[in-house]
Design an enzyme around this catalytic site. Structure first.
Site, PDB file in Angstrom:
ATOM      1  CG  HIS A  17       2.782   0.017  -7.208  1.00 35.43           C
ATOM      2  ND1 HIS A  17       2.599   0.019  -8.576  1.00 35.43           N
ATOM      3  CD2 HIS A  17       1.853  -0.836  -6.719  1.00 35.43           C
ATOM      4  CE1 HIS A  17       1.602  -0.802  -8.890  1.00 35.43           C
ATOM      5  NE2 HIS A  17       1.136  -1.323  -7.778  1.00 35.43           N
ATOM      6  CG  ASP A 120       3.258   2.317 -11.027  1.00 38.55           C
ATOM      7  OD1 ASP A 120       2.403   1.615 -11.602  1.00 38.55           O
ATOM      8  OD2 ASP A 120       3.754   2.019  -9.931  1.00 38.55           O
ATOM      9  CB  SER A 286       0.315  -3.055   2.882  1.00 36.81           C
ATOM     10  OG  SER A 286       0.430  -2.892   1.468  1.00 36.81           O
ATOM     11  CD1 TRP A 353       4.608  -2.268   7.981  1.00 36.36           C
ATOM     12  CD2 TRP A 353       5.734  -2.397   9.912  1.00 36.36           C
ATOM     13  NE1 TRP A 353       5.950  -2.096   7.703  1.00 36.36           N
ATOM     14  CE2 TRP A 353       6.658  -2.174   8.862  1.00 36.36           C
ATOM     15  CE3 TRP A 353       6.205  -2.543  11.218  1.00 36.36           C
ATOM     16  CZ2 TRP A 353       8.016  -2.067   9.091  1.00 36.36           C
ATOM     17  CZ3 TRP A 353       7.576  -2.440  11.443  1.00 36.36           C
ATOM     18  CH2 TRP A 353       8.451  -2.191  10.374  1.00 36.36           C
ATOM     19  CB  ALA A 354       5.588  -7.652  10.802  1.00 37.91           C
TER      20      ALA A 354
END
Length: 498
Positions: A17, A120, A286, A353-354
């Site tokens: 988000h 949101d 994630s 993570w990447a």
């Protein structure tokens, strides 16, 4: 001359988000609006580098930091992003805390009223605030419009066919969702819990919002679905994405991967050593954390496929496990796996993570094994990378159908379990046979693979045209800002008359 518009952005505190929300905020600021992103201390640190970059360009964009109410709901201090939530109880506490943000947001807005709130959809409490201030509230829900239409159509179909809303075996046979511009076949039915939650949130938004902004472009969702949505809701909708691509096009003078490539030069170098379209990128976002048996199936499938890969691993951690990380890998990797991958330069395993955009935009990347989270989908579309789809939870199964059934720039792995949230434990394991088969179908060439690749390139070209100066996303952004300016001027004139 009317003063610059003041717009507040309120993202839900999760990466999927916050990333597009921040990108949208930056696009508004680049058009001369005065933008404020409202978030909490941990998330401020995540966003501030982008904001400072825009400030240096003279854009009016700021972060207003408010306290995350951890203590009130019994959460440990520092858990301010859904990325750190790993179980259902903590998730409930997190959502409760997110609702309590109203106690700080509302007085801030009353003291410093904006011209518009971009909220949101998880924050329906922003609707009465906007109503009391007499300003428009625009909703962002992190989904594509196609998924929103699917959710609405399934609700209507469930009301006319009560058996759909009963508890059932989600692995049952395929069924058709009707009432849409075209019939869409789902292999399994959505869980009742997630359907009910999404339907209630969207119904609240449809009753209390000025319109919807979408992180996509007209050609991706399609005019038929845009018209369908407007007909059933009577709301305005603006496609102003893909946000990352629109932003990159707005600031073409800067290489947006510079910092990432410096920090991850070894990834770039490894990709540079590979042939064109030869690498599979494997990432499930994630929030999706697989347990060891599923990770083992992925590892075996990738090795036996014969193709090079970069695999981002989010592992369901075992608390108080005395093993170190090296020993832990023995639980979810075949014996000698890492040594073989290193010896033959076959694969990279990255933990948690990447630099996803860097990897997807590299010429060596030829396929993306993905959970179909919408931010990941838009980044793959922008790069022209075809997908192997493996949805896991919430709206991802709807996204899969847009990719595979409507447009055809992806192939389905064959997931059989639709979870209500990322915290729900998976009961079924997708076999290495299914995974390897999907990889081979796309990466081994042939008529099917060529057709899918051509569709991906075609959609990439449409995305890039959409974000050009006179493209559909840029025109939609202009139309939205002009609409907001007119609304603000009318409101000011009305106040002056009274």
């Amino acid at each position: 001359m009317f003063r610059p518009l003041k717009v507040y952005f309120l993202p839900f505190l999760a990466q999927g988000h916050m990333i597009p929300f921040c990108q949208f905020a930056r696009l508004f600021a680049a058009r001369g609006l005065h933008v404020t992103i409202i978030t909490t201390p941990v998330n401020t640190r995540f966003l501030e580098s982008s904001v400072e970059e825009d400030k240096a360009l003279g854009h009016h964009i700021h972060i207003h930091t408010i306290r995350f109410p951890s203590e009130e709901v019994g959460l440990p201090v520092g858990i301010e992003n859904f990325f750190n939530v790993t179980d259902a109880h903590t998730a409930d506490q997190f959502y409760e805390a997110a609702g309590l943000l109203r106690n700080q947001v509302e007085p801030f807005m009353e003291r410093n009223p904006p011209d518009c709130i971009v909220s949101d959809f998880i924050y329906p409490w922003t609707a009465p605030i906007a109503t009391r201030l007499g300003i428009p509230r625009i909703v962002f829900n992190s989904f594509c419009l196609f998924a929103v239409c699917m959710i609405n159509a399934y609700k209507r179909q469930s009301q006319s066919q009560p058996e759909l809303s009963h508890d059932h075996d989600h692995s049952g046979g395929p069924f058709v969702v009707s009432g849409l511009p075209e019939p869409i076949t789902l292999t399994i039915r959505p869980p009742r819990l997630i359907s009910g939650q999404l339907e209630s949130l969207m119904e609240a938004d449809q009753q209390n919002s000025y319109g919807l902004i979408v992180n996509s472009f007209n050609e991706m969702d399609g005019q038929d679905y845009i018209k369908y949505y407007q007909k059933i809701t009577d709301l305005k909708v603006w496609h102003i994405g893909p946000a990352s691509l629109t932003l990159r096009n707005t600031k073409p003078q800067k290489n947006h991967h510079d910092q990432t490539s410096k920090e991850h030069e070894y990834i770039r170098s490894w990709l540079d050593s590979k042939d064109y379209n030869s690498v599979v990128y494997v990432s499930f976002g994630s929030l999706c954390r697989f347990e060891d048996p599923q990770l083992l199936e992925i590892a075996c499938a990738m090795e036996s496929s014969g193709h090079s890969f970069i695999w981002v691993v989010h592992r369901e951690s075992k608390k108080k496990n005395p093993r170190d990380e090296k020993d832990e890998k023995e639980l979810w990797l075949p014996e000698g796996f890492e040594e073989r991958m290193k010896k033959y330069s076959r694969g990279l395993i990255l933990m948690k993570w990447a630099p996803q955009e860097l990897i997807l935009n590299h010429p060596a990347t030829g396929g993306f094994l993905t959970h179909c989270g919408w931010t990941s989908v838009t980044e793959a579309v922008s790069a022209g990378v075809p997908m192997m789809t493996w949805p896991v939870f919430i709206e991802q199964f709807y996204n899969e159908k847009l990719i595979t059934q409507v447009h055809g720039f992806g192939l389905e792995v064959g997931a059989e379990e639709w979870n209500s949230s990322p915290c729900e434990r998976m009961k079924k394991v997708v076999s290495r046979v299914k995974i390897e088969n999907a990889v081979r179908r796309l990466m081994n060439g042939g008529d099917e693979a060529e057709k899918v690749r051509n569709k991906a390139i075609e959609m990439k070209d449409k995305a890039r045209k959409a974000v050009e100066e006179n493209g559909s996303s840029q025109r939609n952004l202009t139309a939205l800002i002009e609409d907001l300016k007119l609304t603000a001027m009318n409101r000011a004139a009305s106040k002056h008359q009274t």
